[in-house]
Design a protein around this motif. Structure first.
Motif, short mmCIF file in Angstrom:
data_model
loop_
_atom_site.label_atom_id
_atom_site.label_comp_id
_atom_site.label_asym_id
_atom_site.label_seq_id
_atom_site.Cartn_x
_atom_site.Cartn_y
_atom_site.Cartn_z
N ARG A 1 0.83 -1.21 0.00
CA ARG A 1 0.00 0.00 0.00
C ARG A 1 0.86 1.24 0.00
O ARG A 1 1.02 1.90 1.02
N ASP A 33 0.46 3.85 -2.22
CA ASP A 33 -0.23 5.03 -2.69
C ASP A 33 -1.07 5.63 -1.54
O ASP A 33 -2.14 5.15 -1.23
N TYR A 64 -4.78 6.83 -2.24
CA TYR A 64 -5.72 5.74 -2.48
C TYR A 64 -5.99 4.94 -1.22
O TYR A 64 -7.10 4.51 -0.97
N TYR A 65 -4.96 4.73 -0.39
CA TYR A 65 -5.15 3.83 0.75
C TYR A 65 -5.44 4.53 2.08
O TYR A 65 -5.73 3.88 3.07
N LEU A 69 -11.56 12.49 -5.76
CA LEU A 69 -11.29 11.06 -5.79
C LEU A 69 -9.89 10.82 -6.34
O LEU A 69 -9.40 11.59 -7.15
N PRO A 70 -9.21 9.75 -5.89
CA PRO A 70 -7.89 9.45 -6.43
C PRO A 70 -7.95 9.15 -7.92
O PRO A 70 -9.02 8.80 -8.44
N GLN A 129 -7.07 6.79 -9.78
CA GLN A 129 -7.43 5.45 -10.29
C GLN A 129 -8.94 5.29 -10.46
O GLN A 129 -9.41 4.36 -11.09
N ILE A 130 -9.72 6.14 -9.78
CA ILE A 130 -11.17 5.96 -9.75
C ILE A 130 -11.84 6.88 -10.76
O ILE A 130 -11.62 8.09 -10.73
N TYR A 134 -13.81 8.00 3.29
CA TYR A 134 -12.90 6.88 3.14
C TYR A 134 -12.19 6.62 4.48
O TYR A 134 -12.09 5.48 4.94
N PRO A 181 -10.74 -1.51 -0.26
CA PRO A 181 -10.46 -0.11 -0.60
C PRO A 181 -11.26 0.41 -1.80
O PRO A 181 -11.84 1.50 -1.73
N ALA A 182 -11.32 -0.34 -2.89
CA ALA A 182 -12.05 0.15 -4.07
C ALA A 182 -13.51 0.42 -3.72
O ALA A 182 -14.09 1.42 -4.15
N TRP A 228 -14.09 3.68 -1.75
CA TRP A 228 -14.21 4.88 -2.59
C TRP A 228 -15.57 4.92 -3.27
O TRP A 228 -16.17 5.98 -3.42
#
Lengths: 224, 216
Positions: A74, A76, A79-80, A92-93, A95-96, A153, A172-173, A176
Protein backbone atom coordinates in the motif's frame (compact mmCIF):
# COMPACT_ATOMS: atom_id res chain seq x y z
CA UNK A 1 -27.51 -45.78 12.41
CA UNK A 2 -30.99 -46.15 11.00
CA UNK A 3 -29.52 -49.13 9.32
CA UNK A 4 -28.34 -50.66 12.56
CA UNK A 5 -31.93 -50.52 13.80
CA UNK A 6 -33.27 -52.40 10.80
CA UNK A 7 -30.61 -55.00 11.38
CA UNK A 8 -31.76 -55.71 14.89
CA UNK A 9 -35.33 -56.15 13.76
CA UNK A 10 -34.47 -58.74 11.08
CA UNK A 11 -32.55 -60.76 13.59
CA UNK A 12 -35.46 -60.91 16.02
CA UNK A 13 -37.92 -62.20 13.47
CA UNK A 14 -35.66 -65.15 12.57
CA UNK A 15 -36.18 -65.12 8.80
CA UNK A 16 -35.14 -68.14 6.69
CA UNK A 17 -31.39 -68.33 5.97
CA UNK A 18 -31.60 -67.40 2.27
CA UNK A 19 -33.54 -64.25 2.99
CA UNK A 20 -31.24 -63.51 5.92
CA UNK A 21 -28.29 -63.84 3.50
CA UNK A 22 -29.94 -61.46 1.07
CA UNK A 23 -30.68 -59.06 3.89
CA UNK A 24 -27.09 -59.23 5.08
CA UNK A 25 -25.79 -58.50 1.58
CA UNK A 26 -28.17 -55.58 1.16
CA UNK A 27 -27.50 -54.28 4.62
CA UNK A 28 -23.76 -54.42 4.26
CA UNK A 29 -24.13 -52.61 0.93
CA UNK A 30 -26.20 -50.02 2.76
CA UNK A 31 -23.70 -49.87 5.59
CA UNK A 32 -20.78 -49.35 3.20
CA UNK A 33 -22.52 -46.50 1.39
CA UNK A 34 -23.91 -45.11 4.62
CA UNK A 35 -20.54 -44.78 6.28
CA UNK A 36 -19.70 -41.09 6.50
CA UNK A 37 -16.07 -41.19 7.63
CA UNK A 38 -12.67 -41.75 5.92
CA UNK A 39 -12.97 -39.97 2.54
CA UNK A 40 -15.69 -37.66 3.80
CA UNK A 41 -13.32 -36.04 6.22
CA UNK A 42 -9.81 -36.19 4.86
CA UNK A 43 -6.85 -34.71 6.76
CA UNK A 44 -6.79 -31.43 4.88
CA UNK A 45 -8.14 -28.13 6.10
CA UNK A 46 -11.25 -26.43 4.83
CA UNK A 47 -11.83 -22.72 5.21
CA UNK A 48 -12.18 -21.82 8.92
CA UNK A 49 -11.65 -25.40 10.08
CA UNK A 50 -10.33 -26.00 13.59
CA UNK A 51 -6.73 -27.17 13.82
CA UNK A 52 -5.03 -29.17 16.58
CA UNK A 53 -1.61 -28.21 15.34
CA UNK A 54 -1.58 -24.46 15.96
CA UNK A 55 -1.82 -23.01 19.45
CA UNK A 56 -4.69 -20.67 18.54
CA UNK A 57 -6.55 -23.57 16.82
CA UNK A 58 -6.92 -21.66 13.56
CA UNK A 59 -6.16 -23.48 10.34
CA UNK A 60 -6.38 -20.15 8.51
CA UNK A 61 -3.14 -18.45 9.53
CA UNK A 62 -2.89 -14.71 10.12
CA UNK A 63 -0.22 -12.88 8.13
CA UNK A 64 3.03 -12.72 10.15
CA UNK A 65 3.96 -9.25 11.28
CA UNK A 66 6.08 -7.25 8.90
CA UNK A 67 5.10 -9.19 5.80
CA UNK A 68 3.12 -7.92 2.84
CA UNK A 69 0.85 -10.24 0.89
CA UNK A 70 1.30 -10.21 -2.86
CA UNK A 71 -0.65 -7.37 -4.44
CA UNK A 72 -1.21 -5.73 -1.06
CA UNK A 73 1.65 -3.25 -1.02
CA UNK A 74 0.00 0.00 0.00
CA UNK A 75 2.34 2.70 -1.27
CA UNK A 76 -0.23 5.03 -2.69
CA UNK A 77 -1.23 7.23 0.26
CA UNK A 78 -4.12 8.99 -1.39
CA UNK A 79 -5.72 5.74 -2.48
CA UNK A 80 -5.15 3.83 0.75
CA UNK A 81 -5.67 6.53 3.37
CA UNK A 82 -7.77 9.20 1.67
CA UNK A 83 -5.31 11.79 3.00
CA UNK A 84 -2.39 13.89 1.79
CA UNK A 85 -0.06 15.09 4.55
CA UNK A 86 -2.70 14.40 7.17
CA UNK A 87 -5.42 16.41 5.39
CA UNK A 88 -8.36 14.60 3.80
CA UNK A 89 -8.50 14.85 0.02
CA UNK A 90 -11.33 16.67 -1.72
CA UNK A 91 -11.22 14.75 -4.99
CA UNK A 92 -11.29 11.06 -5.79
CA UNK A 93 -7.89 9.45 -6.43
CA UNK A 94 -6.77 9.21 -10.04
CA UNK A 95 -7.43 5.45 -10.29
CA UNK A 96 -11.17 5.96 -9.75
CA UNK A 97 -13.41 7.17 -12.55
CA UNK A 98 -16.87 8.39 -11.71
CA UNK A 99 -19.50 6.66 -13.79
CA UNK A 100 -22.82 4.95 -13.27
CA UNK A 101 -21.13 1.64 -12.52
CA UNK A 102 -19.18 3.21 -9.64
CA UNK A 103 -22.27 4.80 -8.12
CA UNK A 104 -24.31 1.62 -8.55
CA UNK A 105 -21.61 -0.35 -6.80
CA UNK A 106 -21.41 2.34 -4.11
CA UNK A 107 -25.16 2.25 -3.58
CA UNK A 108 -25.17 -1.53 -3.28
CA UNK A 109 -22.25 -1.59 -0.81
CA UNK A 110 -23.66 1.34 1.16
CA UNK A 111 -26.99 -0.43 1.55
CA UNK A 112 -25.26 -3.57 2.82
CA UNK A 113 -22.71 -2.12 5.24
CA UNK A 114 -23.85 1.37 6.22
CA UNK A 115 -27.63 1.57 5.84
CA UNK A 116 -28.38 -0.57 8.94
CA UNK A 117 -27.30 2.47 11.00
CA UNK A 118 -27.11 5.46 8.67
CA UNK A 119 -30.34 4.46 6.82
CA UNK A 120 -30.72 4.30 3.05
CA UNK A 121 -31.34 8.07 3.08
CA UNK A 122 -28.22 8.88 5.06
CA UNK A 123 -30.16 10.66 7.82
CA UNK A 124 -28.74 8.40 10.53
CA UNK A 125 -31.96 6.70 11.55
CA UNK A 126 -31.38 3.13 10.42
CA UNK A 127 -32.98 0.01 11.92
CA UNK A 128 -30.11 -0.59 14.35
CA UNK A 129 -30.31 3.00 15.61
CA UNK A 130 -34.03 2.52 16.14
CA UNK A 131 -33.10 -0.44 18.37
CA UNK A 132 -30.85 1.63 20.58
CA UNK A 133 -27.50 2.24 18.82
CA UNK A 134 -26.06 5.74 19.10
CA UNK A 135 -27.56 7.97 16.44
CA UNK A 136 -24.91 9.28 14.02
CA UNK A 137 -25.04 12.75 12.49
CA UNK A 138 -27.02 13.06 9.27
CA UNK A 139 -24.93 13.17 6.08
CA UNK A 140 -27.02 16.17 5.09
CA UNK A 141 -25.59 18.19 7.94
CA UNK A 142 -23.71 21.19 6.41
CA UNK A 143 -20.52 20.15 8.23
CA UNK A 144 -20.47 16.76 6.51
CA UNK A 145 -21.66 18.19 3.22
CA UNK A 146 -18.56 20.37 3.04
CA UNK A 147 -16.20 17.65 4.19
CA UNK A 148 -13.66 16.37 1.65
CA UNK A 149 -14.55 13.03 0.11
CA UNK A 150 -11.44 11.46 1.67
CA UNK A 151 -13.10 11.88 5.08
CA UNK A 152 -15.66 9.18 4.33
CA UNK A 153 -12.90 6.88 3.14
CA UNK A 154 -11.01 7.56 6.37
CA UNK A 155 -13.99 6.85 8.62
CA UNK A 156 -14.68 3.53 6.88
CA UNK A 157 -11.00 2.58 7.26
CA UNK A 158 -10.39 3.71 10.84
CA UNK A 159 -13.81 4.18 12.40
CA UNK A 160 -14.98 7.34 14.15
CA UNK A 161 -15.91 7.78 17.82
CA UNK A 162 -18.35 5.02 18.68
CA UNK A 163 -18.48 3.73 15.13
CA UNK A 164 -16.18 0.74 14.53
CA UNK A 165 -14.05 0.54 11.40
CA UNK A 166 -15.26 -1.39 8.38
CA UNK A 167 -11.85 -2.13 6.89
CA UNK A 168 -12.24 -5.89 7.28
CA UNK A 169 -15.60 -5.94 5.53
CA UNK A 170 -15.15 -3.34 2.77
CA UNK A 171 -12.22 -3.41 0.31
CA UNK A 172 -10.46 -0.11 -0.60
CA UNK A 173 -12.05 0.15 -4.07
CA UNK A 174 -15.49 -0.30 -2.51
CA UNK A 175 -14.73 2.31 0.16
CA UNK A 176 -14.21 4.88 -2.59
CA UNK A 177 -17.39 3.72 -4.31
CA UNK A 178 -19.29 4.22 -1.04
CA UNK A 179 -17.71 7.64 -0.50
CA UNK A 180 -18.74 8.69 -4.02
CA UNK A 181 -22.26 7.40 -3.40
CA UNK A 182 -22.56 9.32 -0.11
CA UNK A 183 -21.61 12.47 -2.03
CA UNK A 184 -24.31 11.65 -4.57
CA UNK A 185 -26.82 11.15 -1.73
CA UNK A 186 -25.90 14.55 -0.32
CA UNK A 187 -26.32 16.20 -3.71
CA UNK A 188 -29.61 14.42 -4.28
CA UNK A 189 -31.06 15.62 -0.97
CA UNK A 190 -29.90 19.16 -1.63
CA UNK A 191 -31.13 19.10 -5.21
CA UNK A 192 -33.40 21.83 -6.52
CA UNK A 193 -35.62 21.84 -9.55
CA UNK A 194 -32.83 23.61 -11.46
CA UNK A 195 -30.73 20.44 -11.29
CA UNK A 196 -33.34 18.48 -13.22
CA UNK A 197 -32.90 18.52 -17.01
CA UNK A 198 -35.53 20.82 -18.52
CA UNK A 199 -37.10 17.93 -20.43
CA UNK A 200 -37.90 16.02 -17.23
CA UNK A 201 -39.19 18.90 -15.15
CA UNK A 202 -42.77 18.54 -16.32
CA UNK A 203 -42.85 15.00 -14.89
CA UNK A 204 -41.74 16.18 -11.47
CA UNK A 205 -43.95 19.25 -11.32
CA UNK A 206 -46.99 17.44 -12.73
CA UNK A 207 -46.66 14.37 -10.54
CA UNK A 208 -45.21 15.37 -7.19
CA UNK A 209 -46.08 12.00 -5.59
CA UNK A 210 -43.95 10.18 -8.16
CA UNK A 211 -40.90 12.22 -7.27
CA UNK A 212 -41.04 11.61 -3.53
CA UNK A 213 -40.60 7.83 -3.47
CA UNK A 214 -37.73 8.06 -5.94
CA UNK A 215 -35.83 10.46 -3.77
CA UNK A 216 -36.50 8.44 -0.65
CA UNK A 217 -34.85 5.39 -2.18
CA UNK A 218 -31.79 7.38 -3.03
CA UNK A 219 -32.10 5.75 -6.42
CA UNK A 220 -32.34 9.05 -8.22
CA UNK A 221 -28.87 9.95 -7.07
CA UNK A 222 -27.04 8.14 -9.80
CA UNK A 223 -28.16 10.33 -12.66
CA UNK A 224 -28.08 13.70 -10.91
CA UNK B 1 -45.72 -91.39 -12.58
CA UNK B 2 -48.09 -88.70 -11.63
CA UNK B 3 -46.89 -85.19 -11.21
CA UNK B 4 -45.51 -84.31 -7.80
CA UNK B 5 -47.00 -80.87 -7.87
CA UNK B 6 -50.63 -80.28 -8.70
CA UNK B 7 -51.41 -77.87 -11.56
CA UNK B 8 -52.30 -75.19 -9.08
CA UNK B 9 -48.64 -75.12 -8.02
CA UNK B 10 -47.88 -73.19 -11.22
CA UNK B 11 -49.90 -70.32 -9.85
CA UNK B 12 -47.97 -70.48 -6.58
CA UNK B 13 -44.69 -70.37 -8.51
CA UNK B 14 -45.89 -67.36 -10.46
CA UNK B 15 -47.10 -65.67 -7.32
CA UNK B 16 -43.89 -66.32 -5.49
CA UNK B 17 -41.85 -65.04 -8.46
CA UNK B 18 -43.88 -61.86 -8.37
CA UNK B 19 -43.57 -61.94 -4.58
CA UNK B 20 -39.77 -62.13 -4.73
CA UNK B 21 -39.67 -59.23 -7.20
CA UNK B 22 -42.02 -57.19 -5.04
CA UNK B 23 -40.05 -57.99 -1.91
CA UNK B 24 -36.77 -57.06 -3.64
CA UNK B 25 -38.35 -53.86 -4.86
CA UNK B 26 -39.64 -53.11 -1.39
CA UNK B 27 -36.24 -53.65 0.23
CA UNK B 28 -34.55 -51.57 -2.48
CA UNK B 29 -37.00 -48.73 -2.07
CA UNK B 30 -36.76 -48.83 1.73
CA UNK B 31 -33.00 -48.56 1.44
CA UNK B 32 -33.41 -45.90 -1.25
CA UNK B 33 -35.77 -43.90 0.91
CA UNK B 34 -33.69 -44.26 4.02
CA UNK B 35 -30.59 -43.09 2.11
CA UNK B 36 -32.52 -39.98 1.10
CA UNK B 37 -34.16 -39.54 4.48
CA UNK B 38 -33.47 -36.51 6.62
CA UNK B 39 -31.87 -38.83 9.12
CA UNK B 40 -29.09 -39.78 6.74
CA UNK B 41 -28.69 -36.42 4.98
CA UNK B 42 -28.91 -34.40 8.19
CA UNK B 43 -31.59 -32.11 6.77
CA UNK B 44 -34.19 -30.32 8.92
CA UNK B 45 -32.54 -30.96 12.26
CA UNK B 46 -31.38 -28.44 14.80
CA UNK B 47 -27.72 -27.95 15.62
CA UNK B 48 -26.40 -26.72 18.95
CA UNK B 49 -24.34 -23.54 18.68
CA UNK B 50 -22.21 -21.74 21.27
CA UNK B 51 -24.37 -18.61 20.90
CA UNK B 52 -28.03 -18.63 20.05
CA UNK B 53 -27.54 -16.45 17.01
CA UNK B 54 -30.83 -15.92 15.22
CA UNK B 55 -31.09 -15.26 11.48
CA UNK B 56 -34.77 -14.64 12.09
CA UNK B 57 -33.87 -11.50 14.08
CA UNK B 58 -30.79 -10.31 12.26
CA UNK B 59 -31.51 -11.11 8.61
CA UNK B 60 -35.32 -11.20 8.83
CA UNK B 61 -36.36 -8.65 11.45
CA UNK B 62 -33.59 -6.10 10.98
CA UNK B 63 -33.09 -6.85 7.30
CA UNK B 64 -29.30 -7.00 7.50
CA UNK B 65 -27.94 -8.17 4.15
CA UNK B 66 -26.30 -11.62 4.08
CA UNK B 67 -23.09 -10.02 2.81
CA UNK B 68 -22.70 -7.89 5.94
CA UNK B 69 -21.58 -11.10 7.64
CA UNK B 70 -20.95 -13.62 4.86
CA UNK B 71 -18.49 -11.25 3.22
CA UNK B 72 -16.76 -13.57 0.77
CA UNK B 73 -19.80 -15.29 -0.73
CA UNK B 74 -19.47 -13.30 -3.98
CA UNK B 75 -15.73 -13.80 -4.48
CA UNK B 76 -14.74 -17.11 -2.94
CA UNK B 77 -15.59 -20.76 -2.54
CA UNK B 78 -16.46 -20.33 1.12
CA UNK B 79 -19.18 -17.89 2.18
CA UNK B 80 -17.30 -17.05 5.42
CA UNK B 81 -18.65 -17.13 8.94
CA UNK B 82 -18.22 -13.69 10.52
CA UNK B 83 -15.45 -13.13 13.08
CA UNK B 84 -16.23 -11.88 16.58
CA UNK B 85 -15.39 -8.32 15.49
CA UNK B 86 -18.43 -8.30 13.20
CA UNK B 87 -20.76 -9.12 16.10
CA UNK B 88 -19.07 -6.50 18.25
CA UNK B 89 -19.75 -3.81 15.60
CA UNK B 90 -23.22 -3.71 17.07
CA UNK B 91 -23.04 -5.63 20.33
CA UNK B 92 -20.46 -3.33 21.88
CA UNK B 93 -23.54 -1.13 22.36
CA UNK B 94 -26.66 -3.20 21.79
CA UNK B 95 -27.54 -5.85 24.37
CA UNK B 96 -24.04 -5.25 25.66
CA UNK B 97 -24.92 -6.90 29.00
CA UNK B 98 -27.02 -9.79 27.67
CA UNK B 99 -26.02 -13.15 29.15
CA UNK B 100 -26.71 -14.74 25.76
CA UNK B 101 -23.79 -12.77 24.38
CA UNK B 102 -21.31 -13.70 27.08
CA UNK B 103 -19.35 -16.10 24.82
CA UNK B 104 -19.04 -13.34 22.20
CA UNK B 105 -17.65 -10.87 24.74
CA UNK B 106 -15.30 -13.51 26.13
CA UNK B 107 -13.99 -14.24 22.65
CA UNK B 108 -13.53 -10.50 22.03
CA UNK B 109 -11.53 -10.13 25.24
CA UNK B 110 -9.33 -13.20 24.92
CA UNK B 111 -8.95 -13.31 21.14
CA UNK B 112 -10.01 -16.95 21.11
CA UNK B 113 -12.31 -17.94 18.25
CA UNK B 114 -15.96 -18.70 18.75
CA UNK B 115 -16.31 -22.28 17.57
CA UNK B 116 -19.52 -22.61 15.53
CA UNK B 117 -20.73 -26.05 14.53
CA UNK B 118 -21.02 -26.60 10.79
CA UNK B 119 -24.54 -27.19 9.58
CA UNK B 120 -23.86 -27.76 5.87
CA UNK B 121 -20.90 -30.01 5.26
CA UNK B 122 -20.15 -31.68 1.95
CA UNK B 123 -17.74 -34.62 1.96
CA UNK B 124 -14.16 -33.51 1.34
CA UNK B 125 -14.05 -35.23 -2.06
CA UNK B 126 -16.62 -32.77 -3.42
CA UNK B 127 -15.62 -29.33 -4.63
CA UNK B 128 -18.15 -26.57 -4.14
CA UNK B 129 -17.83 -22.87 -4.85
CA UNK B 130 -20.29 -20.16 -3.84
CA UNK B 131 -19.04 -17.39 -6.11
CA UNK B 132 -19.95 -19.05 -9.43
CA UNK B 133 -23.44 -19.85 -8.17
CA UNK B 134 -24.03 -16.29 -7.00
CA UNK B 135 -22.72 -14.84 -10.28
CA UNK B 136 -24.96 -17.09 -12.35
CA UNK B 137 -28.10 -16.10 -10.48
CA UNK B 138 -28.59 -18.93 -7.97
CA UNK B 139 -30.32 -17.55 -4.89
CA UNK B 140 -29.27 -18.34 -1.32
CA UNK B 141 -32.89 -19.31 -0.79
CA UNK B 142 -32.79 -21.95 -3.55
CA UNK B 143 -30.22 -24.01 -1.68
CA UNK B 144 -30.60 -22.85 1.93
CA UNK B 145 -34.33 -22.15 2.20
CA UNK B 146 -35.96 -19.28 4.09
CA UNK B 147 -32.96 -18.38 6.24
CA UNK B 148 -34.73 -15.19 7.31
CA UNK B 149 -37.34 -17.32 9.10
CA UNK B 150 -34.92 -19.58 10.97
CA UNK B 151 -34.13 -18.84 14.62
CA UNK B 152 -31.45 -21.55 14.30
CA UNK B 153 -30.06 -22.71 10.96
CA UNK B 154 -31.33 -25.97 9.55
CA UNK B 155 -30.12 -27.64 6.41
CA UNK B 156 -33.00 -27.58 3.95
CA UNK B 157 -31.60 -29.56 1.01
CA UNK B 158 -30.27 -33.12 0.95
CA UNK B 159 -26.86 -31.94 -0.43
CA UNK B 160 -26.69 -35.29 -2.20
CA UNK B 161 -25.24 -35.65 -5.66
CA UNK B 162 -28.63 -36.09 -7.28
CA UNK B 163 -29.70 -32.77 -5.77
CA UNK B 164 -26.74 -30.92 -7.29
CA UNK B 165 -27.28 -32.66 -10.63
CA UNK B 166 -30.99 -31.90 -10.73
CA UNK B 167 -30.08 -28.23 -10.97
CA UNK B 168 -26.93 -28.65 -13.07
CA UNK B 169 -29.04 -30.48 -15.67
CA UNK B 170 -31.90 -27.98 -15.63
CA UNK B 171 -30.65 -24.63 -14.34
CA UNK B 172 -33.65 -22.85 -15.91
CA UNK B 173 -35.86 -24.34 -13.19
CA UNK B 174 -34.03 -22.36 -10.50
CA UNK B 175 -32.18 -19.36 -11.95
CA UNK B 176 -33.29 -15.87 -10.88
CA UNK B 177 -32.17 -12.35 -11.80
CA UNK B 178 -28.83 -11.41 -10.21
CA UNK B 179 -30.50 -8.58 -8.23
CA UNK B 180 -32.67 -11.18 -6.50
CA UNK B 181 -29.93 -13.60 -5.41
CA UNK B 182 -30.00 -12.33 -1.82
CA UNK B 183 -33.77 -11.81 -1.73
CA UNK B 184 -35.80 -14.10 0.50
CA UNK B 185 -39.28 -15.00 -0.73
CA UNK B 186 -38.55 -14.28 -4.39
CA UNK B 187 -41.39 -14.86 -6.85
CA UNK B 188 -40.57 -14.99 -10.57
CA UNK B 189 -42.36 -12.48 -12.79
CA UNK B 190 -44.40 -14.91 -14.82
CA UNK B 191 -43.56 -18.52 -15.53
CA UNK B 192 -40.29 -19.69 -13.95
CA UNK B 193 -39.38 -21.86 -16.94
CA UNK B 194 -39.92 -19.01 -19.40
CA UNK B 195 -38.05 -16.43 -17.33
CA UNK B 196 -35.46 -19.10 -16.53
CA UNK B 197 -34.72 -19.96 -20.16
CA UNK B 198 -34.15 -16.28 -20.95
CA UNK B 199 -31.81 -15.84 -17.99
CA UNK B 200 -29.90 -19.03 -18.86
CA UNK B 201 -29.15 -17.46 -22.24
CA UNK B 202 -28.41 -14.03 -20.86
CA UNK B 203 -26.01 -15.31 -18.19
CA UNK B 204 -24.60 -17.97 -20.56
CA UNK B 205 -25.23 -20.72 -18.03
CA UNK B 206 -23.75 -24.05 -19.01
CA UNK B 207 -25.03 -27.42 -17.91
CA UNK B 208 -22.05 -28.83 -16.00
CA UNK B 209 -22.47 -32.55 -15.40
CA UNK B 210 -19.02 -34.05 -16.05
CA UNK B 211 -17.68 -35.76 -12.95
CA UNK B 212 -14.60 -33.55 -12.78
CA UNK B 213 -16.75 -30.44 -12.22
CA UNK B 214 -17.31 -31.49 -8.63
CA UNK B 215 -14.78 -34.27 -8.07
CA UNK B 216 -11.38 -32.76 -8.79
Amino acid sequence: MAIALTHARTARRAVPPSRAALAVVLLSAALITGCRQDMHDTPRYEALEESDFFADKRAMRPIPEGTVARGNLREDDVYYTGKVDGEVVHTLPAQITVDKALLDRGQQRYNIYCAPCHSTLGDGNGTIVQRGYKRPASYHDPRLRNMGIGYFYDVITNGFGQMPDYSAQVAPADRWAIAAYIRALQLAQAGTIDDVPAADRGVLEGGAPAAAPEASHGGGAAHD
Amino acid sequence: MSQIFPRSANAIVRFSLVGVLLFGGLVASIIGMSMRSDYVTGANSNVDQPVQFSHLHHAGGMGIDCRYCHTSVEQAASANIPPTKTCMNCHSQIWAQSPYLEPVRASWKTGESLVWTRVHDLPDFVYFNHSIHVKKGMGCETCHGRIDKMPGIQQKSSLQMEWCLDCHRNPEKFVRPREAVFTMGYEPEGDQLEVGRKLVQEYKIQSLTTCSTCHR
